[in-house]
Motif scaffolding. Sequence first.
Motif, PDB file in Angstrom:
ATOM      1  N   ILE A  54      27.633 -25.774  51.859  1.00  0.00           N
ATOM      2  CA  ILE A  54      27.122 -25.774  53.089  1.00  0.00           C
ATOM      3  C   ILE A  54      26.108 -24.645  53.357  1.00  0.00           C
ATOM      4  CG2 ILE A  54      27.512 -25.125  55.513  1.00  0.00           C
ATOM      5  CD1 ILE A  54      30.351 -26.572  54.991  1.00  0.00           C
ATOM      6  N   ALA A  55      26.329 -23.540  52.504  1.00  0.00           N
ATOM      7  CA  ALA A  55      25.135 -22.501  52.608  1.00  0.00           C
ATOM      8  C   ALA A  55      23.978 -22.709  51.905  1.00  0.00           C
ATOM      9  CB  ALA A  55      25.895 -21.023  51.835  1.00  0.00           C
ATOM     10  N   ARG A  56      24.317 -23.447  50.731  1.00  0.00           N
ATOM     11  CA  ARG A  56      23.085 -23.883  49.769  1.00  0.00           C
ATOM     12  C   ARG A  56      22.177 -24.932  50.798  1.00  0.00           C
ATOM     13  NH1 ARG A  56      22.086 -28.013  46.194  1.00  0.00           N
ATOM     14  NH2 ARG A  56      20.679 -27.589  44.868  1.00  0.00           N
ATOM     15  N   LYS A  57      22.814 -25.928  51.407  1.00  0.00           N
ATOM     16  CA  LYS A  57      22.230 -26.672  52.156  1.00  0.00           C
ATOM     17  C   LYS A  57      21.610 -26.093  53.253  1.00  0.00           C
ATOM     18  CE  LYS A  57      21.496 -31.133  53.875  1.00  0.00           C
ATOM     19  NZ  LYS A  57      20.443 -31.900  53.174  1.00  0.00           N
ATOM     20  N   THR A  58      22.066 -25.119  54.152  1.00  0.00           N
ATOM     21  CA  THR A  58      21.437 -24.631  55.123  1.00  0.00           C
ATOM     22  C   THR A  58      20.055 -23.746  54.836  1.00  0.00           C
ATOM     23  OG1 THR A  58      23.411 -24.467  56.123  1.00  0.00           O
ATOM     24  CG2 THR A  58      22.039 -22.995  56.953  1.00  0.00           C
ATOM     25  N   MET A  59      20.474 -22.911  53.382  1.00  0.00           N
ATOM     26  CA  MET A  59      19.179 -22.444  52.999  1.00  0.00           C
ATOM     27  C   MET A  59      18.097 -23.057  52.692  1.00  0.00           C
ATOM     28  SD  MET A  59      18.868 -19.050  52.938  1.00  0.00           S
ATOM     29  CE  MET A  59      17.412 -18.089  51.961  1.00  0.00           C
ATOM     30  N   MET A  60      18.312 -24.389  52.187  1.00  0.00           N
ATOM     31  CA  MET A  60      17.099 -25.157  51.565  1.00  0.00           C
ATOM     32  C   MET A  60      16.457 -25.731  52.820  1.00  0.00           C
ATOM     33  SD  MET A  60      17.152 -25.420  48.422  1.00  0.00           S
ATOM     34  CE  MET A  60      17.408 -26.611  47.031  1.00  0.00           C
ATOM     35  N   ASN A  61      17.245 -25.956  53.940  1.00  0.00           N
ATOM     36  CA  ASN A  61      16.631 -26.463  55.112  1.00  0.00           C
ATOM     37  C   ASN A  61      15.677 -25.317  55.599  1.00  0.00           C
ATOM     38  OD1 ASN A  61      17.494 -28.978  54.969  1.00  0.00           O
ATOM     39  ND2 ASN A  61      19.203 -28.712  56.477  1.00  0.00           N
ATOM     40  N   TYR A  62      16.109 -24.309  55.405  1.00  0.00           N
ATOM     41  CA  TYR A  62      15.497 -22.933  56.287  1.00  0.00           C
ATOM     42  C   TYR A  62      14.269 -22.769  55.415  1.00  0.00           C
ATOM     43  CZ  TYR A  62      14.241 -18.327  57.370  1.00  0.00           C
ATOM     44  OH  TYR A  62      13.413 -17.172  57.745  1.00  0.00           O
ATOM     45  N   LEU A  63      14.381 -22.975  54.183  1.00  0.00           N
ATOM     46  CA  LEU A  63      13.261 -22.578  53.381  1.00  0.00           C
ATOM     47  C   LEU A  63      12.139 -23.767  53.510  1.00  0.00           C
ATOM     48  CD1 LEU A  63      14.602 -21.033  50.027  1.00  0.00           C
ATOM     49  CD2 LEU A  63      13.345 -20.042  51.830  1.00  0.00           C
ATOM     50  N   LYS A  64      12.600 -24.807  53.736  1.00  0.00           N
ATOM     51  CA  LYS A  64      11.720 -26.249  53.991  1.00  0.00           C
ATOM     52  C   LYS A  64      10.912 -25.872  55.188  1.00  0.00           C
ATOM     53  CE  LYS A  64      11.871 -31.066  53.107  1.00  0.00           C
ATOM     54  NZ  LYS A  64      12.904 -32.147  53.069  1.00  0.00           N
ATOM     55  N   MET A 102       8.268 -25.870  44.086  1.00  0.00           N
ATOM     56  CA  MET A 102       9.398 -25.997  44.606  1.00  0.00           C
ATOM     57  C   MET A 102       9.948 -27.329  44.615  1.00  0.00           C
ATOM     58  SD  MET A 102       8.667 -23.619  47.964  1.00  0.00           S
ATOM     59  CE  MET A 102       9.237 -24.734  49.037  1.00  0.00           C
ATOM     60  N   ASP A 103       9.211 -28.557  44.493  1.00  0.00           N
ATOM     61  CA  ASP A 103       9.784 -29.858  44.523  1.00  0.00           C
ATOM     62  C   ASP A 103      10.469 -29.939  43.004  1.00  0.00           C
ATOM     63  OD1 ASP A 103       9.235 -30.513  47.133  1.00  0.00           O
ATOM     64  OD2 ASP A 103       7.241 -31.507  46.345  1.00  0.00           O
ATOM     65  N   SER A 104       9.866 -29.377  42.109  1.00  0.00           N
ATOM     66  CA  SER A 104      10.338 -29.758  40.706  1.00  0.00           C
ATOM     67  C   SER A 104      11.690 -28.664  40.844  1.00  0.00           C
ATOM     68  CB  SER A 104       9.453 -29.395  39.591  1.00  0.00           C
ATOM     69  OG  SER A 104       9.086 -28.035  39.544  1.00  0.00           O
ATOM     70  N   ASN A 105      11.921 -27.908  41.093  1.00  0.00           N
ATOM     71  CA  ASN A 105      13.046 -26.818  41.248  1.00  0.00           C
ATOM     72  C   ASN A 105      14.097 -27.518  41.731  1.00  0.00           C
ATOM     73  OD1 ASN A 105      11.866 -24.852  39.610  1.00  0.00           O
ATOM     74  ND2 ASN A 105      11.422 -23.428  41.508  1.00  0.00           N
ATOM     75  N   LYS A 106      14.059 -28.478  42.923  1.00  0.00           N
ATOM     76  CA  LYS A 106      15.229 -29.017  43.710  1.00  0.00           C
ATOM     77  C   LYS A 106      15.692 -30.274  42.561  1.00  0.00           C
ATOM     78  CE  LYS A 106      13.136 -28.710  48.089  1.00  0.00           C
ATOM     79  NZ  LYS A 106      12.510 -29.667  49.254  1.00  0.00           N
ATOM     80  N   LYS A 107      15.000 -30.790  41.734  1.00  0.00           N
ATOM     81  CA  LYS A 107      15.454 -31.839  40.942  1.00  0.00           C
ATOM     82  C   LYS A 107      16.251 -31.231  39.757  1.00  0.00           C
ATOM     83  CE  LYS A 107      11.641 -34.970  42.001  1.00  0.00           C
ATOM     84  NZ  LYS A 107      10.650 -35.476  41.472  1.00  0.00           N
TER      85      LYS A 107
END
Length: 76
Positions: A24-34, A71-76
């Motif tokens: 949940i924290a990871r998802k929230t942080m990814m959305n914030y950074l996006k 950033m996109d390549s880090n997501k994968k």
Amino acid sequence: MATIWVVLIALAALIVGVVIGFFIARKTMMNYLKKNPPINEQMLRTMMMQMGQKPSQKKINQMMRAMNQQMDSNKK
């Protein structure tokens, strides 16, 4: 015997809670950074000017595109 079950259930609940909390924290942080990228065009322009470079819009666009690809390549 009953205390062993209580301890096992408590440990299982703790482990499940930590795992769910992490995701949940990871998802929230990814959305914030996006929504709020750490570096935007204005920051990049200011940084280049401080380094003594005269930033052109083409150079800034190239750098922003490279950072977005990274950033996109880090997501994968």
